[in-house]
Design a protein around this motif. Structure first.
Motif, PDB file in Angstrom:
ATOM      1  N   GLU A 189      -2.518  -3.034   1.339  1.00 32.67           N
ATOM      2  CA  GLU A 189      -2.409  -1.575   1.261  1.00 32.67           C
ATOM      3  C   GLU A 189      -2.923  -0.926   2.547  1.00 32.67           C
ATOM      4  O   GLU A 189      -2.280  -0.027   3.111  1.00 32.67           O
ATOM      5  CB  GLU A 189      -3.201  -1.048   0.058  1.00 32.67           C
ATOM      6  CG  GLU A 189      -3.134   0.468  -0.094  1.00 32.67           C
ATOM      7  CD  GLU A 189      -4.021   0.993  -1.225  1.00 32.67           C
ATOM      8  OE1 GLU A 189      -4.002   0.404  -2.325  1.00 32.67           O
ATOM      9  OE2 GLU A 189      -4.737   1.988  -0.991  1.00 32.67           O
ATOM     10  N   LEU A 190      -4.055  -1.397   3.027  1.00 28.58           N
ATOM     11  CA  LEU A 190      -4.634  -0.822   4.249  1.00 28.58           C
ATOM     12  C   LEU A 190      -3.746  -1.073   5.460  1.00 28.58           C
ATOM     13  O   LEU A 190      -3.542  -0.184   6.291  1.00 28.58           O
ATOM     14  CB  LEU A 190      -6.030  -1.407   4.488  1.00 28.58           C
ATOM     15  CG  LEU A 190      -7.095  -0.925   3.506  1.00 28.58           C
ATOM     16  CD1 LEU A 190      -8.371  -1.753   3.660  1.00 28.58           C
ATOM     17  CD2 LEU A 190      -7.386   0.559   3.708  1.00 28.58           C
ATOM     18  N   LYS A 193      -0.791   1.186   5.331  1.00 24.59           N
ATOM     19  CA  LYS A 193      -1.178   2.550   5.736  1.00 24.59           C
ATOM     20  C   LYS A 193      -1.264   2.654   7.257  1.00 24.59           C
ATOM     21  O   LYS A 193      -0.813   3.634   7.851  1.00 24.59           O
ATOM     22  CB  LYS A 193      -2.527   2.927   5.109  1.00 24.59           C
ATOM     23  CG  LYS A 193      -2.397   3.415   3.674  1.00 24.59           C
ATOM     24  CD  LYS A 193      -3.751   3.789   3.095  1.00 24.59           C
ATOM     25  CE  LYS A 193      -3.572   4.276   1.657  1.00 24.59           C
ATOM     26  NZ  LYS A 193      -4.764   4.037   0.839  1.00 24.59           N
ATOM     27  N   ALA A 194      -1.873   1.657   7.854  1.00 25.61           N
ATOM     28  CA  ALA A 194      -2.012   1.668   9.314  1.00 25.61           C
ATOM     29  C   ALA A 194      -0.643   1.671   9.980  1.00 25.61           C
ATOM     30  O   ALA A 194      -0.409   2.416  10.939  1.00 25.61           O
ATOM     31  CB  ALA A 194      -2.832   0.459   9.768  1.00 25.61           C
ATOM     32  N   ASN A 196       2.191   2.724   8.690  1.00 26.89           N
ATOM     33  CA  ASN A 196       2.870   3.998   8.426  1.00 26.89           C
ATOM     34  C   ASN A 196       2.276   5.172   9.200  1.00 26.89           C
ATOM     35  O   ASN A 196       2.940   6.178   9.421  1.00 26.89           O
ATOM     36  CB  ASN A 196       2.876   4.296   6.921  1.00 26.89           C
ATOM     37  CG  ASN A 196       3.931   3.445   6.212  1.00 26.89           C
ATOM     38  OD1 ASN A 196       4.936   3.070   6.822  1.00 26.89           O
ATOM     39  ND2 ASN A 196       3.685   3.124   4.953  1.00 26.89           N
ATOM     40  N   LYS A 197       1.033   5.049   9.608  1.00 24.60           N
ATOM     41  CA  LYS A 197       0.416   6.089  10.445  1.00 24.60           C
ATOM     42  C   LYS A 197       0.753   5.883  11.913  1.00 24.60           C
ATOM     43  O   LYS A 197       0.304   6.638  12.769  1.00 24.60           O
ATOM     44  CB  LYS A 197      -1.112   6.058  10.295  1.00 24.60           C
ATOM     45  CG  LYS A 197      -1.622   6.829   9.098  1.00 24.60           C
ATOM     46  CD  LYS A 197      -3.143   6.858   9.133  1.00 24.60           C
ATOM     47  CE  LYS A 197      -3.682   7.657   7.946  1.00 24.60           C
ATOM     48  NZ  LYS A 197      -5.137   7.518   7.860  1.00 24.60           N
ATOM     49  N   LYS A 217       4.150  -5.332   0.805  1.00 25.03           N
ATOM     50  CA  LYS A 217       4.491  -4.848  -0.533  1.00 25.03           C
ATOM     51  C   LYS A 217       4.625  -6.021  -1.503  1.00 25.03           C
ATOM     52  O   LYS A 217       4.102  -5.984  -2.624  1.00 25.03           O
ATOM     53  CB  LYS A 217       5.801  -4.056  -0.479  1.00 25.03           C
ATOM     54  CG  LYS A 217       6.072  -3.256  -1.743  1.00 25.03           C
ATOM     55  CD  LYS A 217       7.294  -2.370  -1.586  1.00 25.03           C
ATOM     56  CE  LYS A 217       7.492  -1.542  -2.852  1.00 25.03           C
ATOM     57  NZ  LYS A 217       8.714  -0.734  -2.780  1.00 25.03           N
ATOM     58  N   ASP A 225       4.773   3.452  -3.713  1.00 22.65           N
ATOM     59  CA  ASP A 225       4.087   4.275  -2.710  1.00 22.65           C
ATOM     60  C   ASP A 225       3.163   3.437  -1.821  1.00 22.65           C
ATOM     61  O   ASP A 225       2.305   3.976  -1.120  1.00 22.65           O
ATOM     62  CB  ASP A 225       3.270   5.373  -3.401  1.00 22.65           C
ATOM     63  CG  ASP A 225       4.158   6.272  -4.244  1.00 22.65           C
ATOM     64  OD1 ASP A 225       5.273   6.600  -3.786  1.00 22.65           O
ATOM     65  OD2 ASP A 225       3.754   6.601  -5.385  1.00 22.65           O
ATOM     66  N   ASN A 227       0.735   1.447  -2.710  1.00 28.55           N
ATOM     67  CA  ASN A 227      -0.657   1.397  -3.163  1.00 28.55           C
ATOM     68  C   ASN A 227      -0.880   0.188  -4.059  1.00 28.55           C
ATOM     69  O   ASN A 227       0.017  -0.219  -4.808  1.00 28.55           O
ATOM     70  CB  ASN A 227      -1.020   2.672  -3.933  1.00 28.55           C
ATOM     71  CG  ASN A 227      -1.075   3.881  -3.015  1.00 28.55           C
ATOM     72  OD1 ASN A 227      -1.604   3.799  -1.898  1.00 28.55           O
ATOM     73  ND2 ASN A 227      -0.488   4.981  -3.450  1.00 28.55           N
TER      74      ASN A 227
END
Lengths: 538, 136
Positions: A189-190, A193-194, A196-197, A217, A225, A227
């Motif tokens: 998940e982290l 996020k990284a 996607n940022k 995923k 999403d 998560n």
């Protein structure tokens, strides 16, 4: 795969992999063969290439082998087959050395005077030294086959075993399967996020970003999403609050993942990393009935050749042969000598460094320059297999950040009623010394105290007796095994393993493998092959 | 002070944990919480007495474990620290397993006990001076 086949596409001859590799080996030698095999995913994980084919020893040539551990006995066995007259001297009253199993009635004596009489019930045992054999320790596996030593699976990974840290989950043990799933879930998940940022834009291509996200995923079991959340999907890996069943109440109830902070505790990821060590990977094996079946298997090949209770005090050599001075401990330390043309010495360096050895100054220095480490194992006999009956743990380990390091549950006798022995401590590093400094009774008590964290209801209630082996206190070795460092390797390794006059050393200390039986065997094979070659040329 | 030692120990262990298998110590325990002793005596009890025995008397088996009690060699503090840091004979390398603080404390303790009376304490600087470059 070994037969040549015609390719339907070309109609031409297509060599099998083996034929191709043989051709490459012939053309380019071993190095080319190795590279080709690596490229094909066939790299040999072992340096064992089958037993040596030594033969034609000069008539009457003799060898004396010091130490009847695995290295010594293998040297004796192969040299005997080559035609040498071989005898062995052994300090203890049994063969095997560190290849050792203790059972009910056995007596363990320590430096300092402590004596333990093992109280285990018939059929139960503790392997104080080696206790598991990785699938790629091919020399060990080969000689087990050759000598008819029956092997059975050693349960290495058990997802239902516990992981405990005093600094996570309020000090409560958690199941490896659950915490392992949560670790990868949170990390996935982290990372997603990284990505996607845009945090990885300068290192990951657009195409790889998409692949990475898809991998996170799937691997992390993330939702749409991205998560990592409580769901039937995540529960299908980490376990359910109520697992799927049959009939009316068959519907499963998902479980809540653990939070990131606790999951990041080092004991959690270290457990995961541990199983990826090459030497810790499955499949693993153990001899049926105890590890010493291997030592006994070797000894059976050497009838009447081993002199036990022989304490070597001097290794002398001249241009014409070697002379070993030893005390016969069974006859009031009477001093005796034995002579031979050559000597294979497998005495651990903790001991050898205090014996007079006539060898080159650089070998003598090497003998004195290898640090050793210790280890402590505690076997606890319990009235019943509560880990199986109550916790559904069949073999494998539970890990902790306490000094016992882990429990290990027996890989034999599953579902049996009656007493069973589990490994209640496997202390290494500084902890091995902490345990070694305690009396045997204190070690057992410490193991009980710490191990209770995993099985609080049963541990003390079901306890019958314990045996604690601290290697630093064993008179015949005073340590567990060598622990080379880079500086010592550079300065002394080649001086230690080279043939010095008529003397060659072998044992795990003369290897890059360390404290494994495979180390003793590979070192021994290399030593006897070189010795035989030299003897033939003499 | 105790806290400082704790952190130093944890850092040292992180290194020890990653190098243990690379150094080929073989099938030994995968985890070592380390020695937490903050005083020389605590470190002695926790680590040294496993071999040198509770009163520093050493022991005898197939080989001898040297006595630390009344040991004239301990007059040379550098020799002693160097032995602890690098190992000697069958003695382990304690660099990484014990922090420089712990090594200094235990060396000072042994040199002042068990019939030894060398007054000058061993310092952390002594330990660092005798620790091979890049291995501390």
């Amino acid at each position: 795969m070994t037969d040549p086949v015609s390719s339907p596409a070309t109609g031409g001859f297509v060599p099998s992999r083996r034929q191709l590799l043989t051709a490459i080996g012939k053309a380019g030698g071993a190095a080319a063969l190795y590279h080709a095999m690596t490229a094909m995913g066939h790299a040999a994980p072992s340096q064992f290439n089958g037993p040596p084919k030594l033969s034609g020893a000069k008539k009457g040539a003799t060898v004396i082998v010091l130490g009847a551990g695995l290295a010594g006995m293998l040297a004796a066995y192969e040299l005997m087959k080559a035609g040498y007259k071989v005898k062995l001297l052994e300090y203890q009253h049994r063969p095997g050395g560190r290849n050792w199993t203790v059972r009910g009635g056995d007596v363990i004596q320590e430096i300092g005077g402590a004596v333990q009489k093992v109280g285990f019930s018939p059929g139960n045992y503790l392997n104080p030294g080696p206790w598991r054999i990785p699938y790629h320790h091919e020399a060990v596996l080969h000689y087990c086959q050759e000598f008819g030593v029956a092997l059975e699976p050693f349960v290495q990974i058990n997802h239902n075993g516990y992981v405990h840290s005093s600094k996570a989950f309020d000090g409560k043990p958690v199941r490896y399967g659950a915490v392992g799933t949560d670790f990868k879930g949170h990390v996935a998940e982290l990372l997603a996020k990284a990505v996607n940022k845009g945090a990885l834009d300068d290192t990951v291509s657009k195409e790889d970003k998409d692949k990475l996200l898809e991998a996170m995923k799937g691997w992390g079991i993330l939702d749409k999403d991205m998560n990592y959340v409580k769901s039937l999907r995540t529960s299908s890996s980490r376990g359910y609050d109520r697992p799927p069943g049959g009939g009316v109440g068959g519907a499963p109830i998902p479980s809540e993942p653990y939070g990131l902070t606790d999951v990041l505790d080092p004991r959690m990821w270290m457990t995961n990393a541990f199983y990826f060590n090459n030497v810790m990977q499955t499949s693993m094996f153990q001899p049926v009935g105890g590890m010493d079946m291997i030592g006994k298997g070797f000894a059976k090949q050497l009838p009447g050749m081993i002199t036990y209770n022989a304490k070597v005090t001097k290794i002398a050599q001249s241009d014409s042969g070697v002379t070993i001075t030893y005390e016969d401990l069974s006859k009031g330390s009477a001093v005796k000598t034995a002579s031979a043309d050559y000597c294979v010495c497998t005495i651990p360096l903790t001991i050898l460094s205090q014996i007079e050895v006539q060898a080159s100054p650089e070998m003598v220095t090497a003998i004195k320059s290898v640090p050793y480490h210790s280890s402590c194992k505690v076997g606890l006999e319990m009235k019943r297999r509560f880990w199986e009956e109550d916790d559904k743990i069949y073999g494998g380990h539970s890990f902790t950040n306490q000094s016992i390091s882990q429990l290990s549950y027996p890989s034999y006798g599953f579902f049996k009623k009656g007493p069973s022995v589990l490994l209640g401590a496997y202390a290494g590093g500084a902890a091995a010394y902490t345990f070694g400094g305690l009396t045997p009774e204190q070690r057992v008590e410490e193991a009980l105290k710490q191990g209770s964290v995993f099985h609080p209801e049963s541990y003390r209630k079901e306890f019958m007796n314990g045996t604690a082996v601290a290697w630093s206190r064993l008179p015949w070795i005073a340590a567990c095994a060598s622990s080379w460092n880079d500086d010592a390797r550079k300065a002394h390794y080649q001086n230690l393993v080279k043939i010095d006059g008529r003397l060659v050393l072998a044992g795990e200390h003369a290897s890059y493998i360390g404290a494994w039986m495979e180390a003793a065997l590979l070192s021994s094979l290399d030593a006897v092959e070189r010795l035989h070659k030299m003897a033939q040329a003499a | 002070m105790r806290g400082t030692i704790g952190i130093a120990t944890v850092a040292a262990l992180a290194i020890a944990a990653t190098t243990a298998l690379a150094q080929g110590t073989g099938d030994t325990s995968g985890h070592d919480p380390g020695a937490g002793g903050a005083t020389g005596e605590a470190v002695y009890r926790e680590v040294c007495q496993a071999c040198h025995m509770p009163a520093g008397e050493g022991g005898t088996g197939a080989a001898a474990i040297p006595a630390l009690a009344k040991n004239a060699k301990l007059a040379d503090a550098d020799w002693m620290v160097s032995t602890i840091v690098k190992g000697r004979g069958g003695m382990p390398t304690f660099n990484g397993m014990l922090s420089p603080d712990q090594i200094a404390s235990v060396a000072t303790y042994v040199r002042g006990h068990f019939g030894n009376a060398y007054a000058k304490p061993v310092t952390v600087d002594d330990v660092k001076r005798l620790t091979p470059e890049g291995e501390e």
